[in-house]
Write a protein that holds these residues in place. Structure first.
Motif, PDB file in Angstrom:
ATOM      1  N   GLY A   1       0.824  -1.187   0.000  1.00 20.85           N
ATOM      2  CA  GLY A   1       0.000   0.000   0.000  1.00 20.85           C
ATOM      3  C   GLY A   1       0.865   1.245   0.000  1.00 20.85           C
ATOM      4  N   GLU A   2       0.216   2.390  -0.107  1.00 23.06           N
ATOM      5  CA  GLU A   2       0.947   3.648  -0.173  1.00 23.06           C
ATOM      6  C   GLU A   2       1.777   3.872   1.084  1.00 23.06           C
ATOM      7  N   GLY A   3       3.047   4.160   0.905  1.00 26.93           N
ATOM      8  CA  GLY A   3       3.928   4.407   2.029  1.00 26.93           C
ATOM      9  C   GLY A   3       4.670   3.179   2.523  1.00 26.93           C
ATOM     10  N   PHE A   4       4.373   2.009   1.947  1.00 25.94           N
ATOM     11  CA  PHE A   4       5.039   0.780   2.344  1.00 25.94           C
ATOM     12  C   PHE A   4       5.965   0.328   1.217  1.00 25.94           C
ATOM     13  N   LEU A   5       7.077  -0.314   1.565  1.00 23.09           N
ATOM     14  CA  LEU A   5       8.077  -0.676   0.575  1.00 23.09           C
ATOM     15  C   LEU A   5       7.800  -2.017  -0.099  1.00 23.09           C
ATOM     16  N   GLY A   6       6.961  -2.843   0.500  1.00 25.17           N
ATOM     17  CA  GLY A   6       6.638  -4.133  -0.088  1.00 25.17           C
ATOM     18  C   GLY A   6       5.412  -4.066  -0.972  1.00 25.17           C
ATOM     19  N   ASP A   7       5.076  -5.197  -1.580  1.00 23.64           N
ATOM     20  CA  ASP A   7       3.915  -5.282  -2.458  1.00 23.64           C
ATOM     21  C   ASP A   7       2.882  -6.257  -1.890  1.00 23.64           C
ATOM     22  N   ALA A   8       2.822  -6.346  -0.568  1.00 20.21           N
ATOM     23  CA  ALA A   8       1.926  -7.312   0.063  1.00 20.21           C
ATOM     24  C   ALA A   8       0.471  -6.855  -0.017  1.00 20.21           C
ATOM     25  N   GLY A   9      -0.413  -7.838   0.028  1.00 16.72           N
ATOM     26  CA  GLY A   9      -1.846  -7.604   0.095  1.00 16.72           C
ATOM     27  C   GLY A   9      -2.486  -8.787   0.790  1.00 16.72           C
ATOM     28  N   VAL A  10      -3.700  -8.618   1.253  1.00 16.58           N
ATOM     29  CA  VAL A  10      -4.362  -9.688   1.997  1.00 16.58           C
ATOM     30  C   VAL A  10      -5.842  -9.703   1.661  1.00 16.58           C
ATOM     31  N   VAL A  11      -6.420 -10.894   1.666  1.00 13.49           N
ATOM     32  CA  VAL A  11      -7.845 -11.064   1.462  1.00 13.49           C
ATOM     33  C   VAL A  11      -8.346 -12.082   2.476  1.00 13.49           C
ATOM     34  N   ALA A  12      -9.494 -11.808   3.090  1.00 12.96           N
ATOM     35  CA  ALA A  12     -10.084 -12.720   4.064  1.00 12.96           C
ATOM     36  C   ALA A  12     -10.889 -13.789   3.352  1.00 12.96           C
ATOM     37  N   VAL A  13     -10.792 -15.016   3.822  1.00 10.44           N
ATOM     38  CA  VAL A  13     -11.524 -16.144   3.264  1.00 10.44           C
ATOM     39  C   VAL A  13     -12.301 -16.791   4.396  1.00 10.44           C
TER      40      VAL A  13
END
Length: 213
Positions: free
Chosen positions: A103-115
């Motif tokens: 996300g904006e301001g973070f250096l990684g490209d992580a994301g998450v989705v709830a299942v």
């Protein structure tokens, strides 16, 4: 002499009795602290990033301080202050809050989705729907997809992990499935965020063995 006045309707007496029983049950429940799982804080031995399905692994992040963020790189299993690994951590905890490194301001490209499935039933990462972290105007980092990882018990004031699984696209791309096992250290001290995770290191979205075994 006390009691209900003569001539009080029977239905009113019964209603009063039910009300008093309900109050007694609430008071009694508030005096009994439910048992919750507790975990000793501790990381995992670091490893080279796997090239195949790896896990499940369990890690307990010591987020008791409430200052800064304690994170883990799910591929290498390195954990610690996120400032020491700004581009590689995937999930971080600060007391009861959880975020991902994207996300904006973070250096990684992580994301998450709830299942809404048990972790054992999650066999493949979704194609889309991944949300990164966001930063509020006040500077607090929050992550909407992880905000509801717990259920709050009003009477005991304890947090219990919700029955859901999180699929994480890690900061460097591979997928993992994660669930929260607990939040308490020995002595029911809050801040020991315990995660179970399985990581797919081959670049695919498969999160379970092809045979199902």
């Amino acid at each position: 002499m006390t009691g209900t006045p003569r001539g009080t309707p029977a239905w009113l007496v019964a209603l009063l009795a039910v009300f008093l029983l309900a109050i007694a049950a609430i008071v009694g429940a508030s005096l009994v602290r439910p048992e919750v799982p507790v975990f000793e804080p501790g990381g995992l031995a670091p490893r080279a990033p796997p090239s195949a399905l790896a896990g499940p692994d369990t890690v307990t992040l010591d987020a008791r301080a409430g200052e800064g963020w304690v994170g883990i790189d799910l591929a290498t299993r390195e954990s610690g202050d996120v400032r020491s690994m700004p581009a590689t951590w995937d999930i971080a905890a600060q007391r009861h809050r959880l975020i991902v490194n994207g996300g904006e301001g973070f250096l990684g490209d992580a994301g998450v989705v709830a299942v809404e499935s048990p972790i054992e039933a999650v066999r493949r990462a979704p194609e889309g729907g991944y949300a990164g972290s966001r930063v509020t105007p006040g500077g607090d980092s929050v992550q909407s997809a992880l905000d509801e990882w717990y259920a709050y018990h009003f009477l005991s004031h304890l947090l219990e992990p919700a029955e859901r699984t999180y699929v994480v696209r890690t900061a460097r791309g591979p997928y993992a499935k994660v669930r929260v096992l607990g939040y308490y250290c020995p002595g029911v001290e809050p801040g020991c965020v315990t995660l179970e995770f399985t990581l797919q290191g081959d670049g695919s979205r498969a999160l379970a063995p092809a045979s199902g075994g």
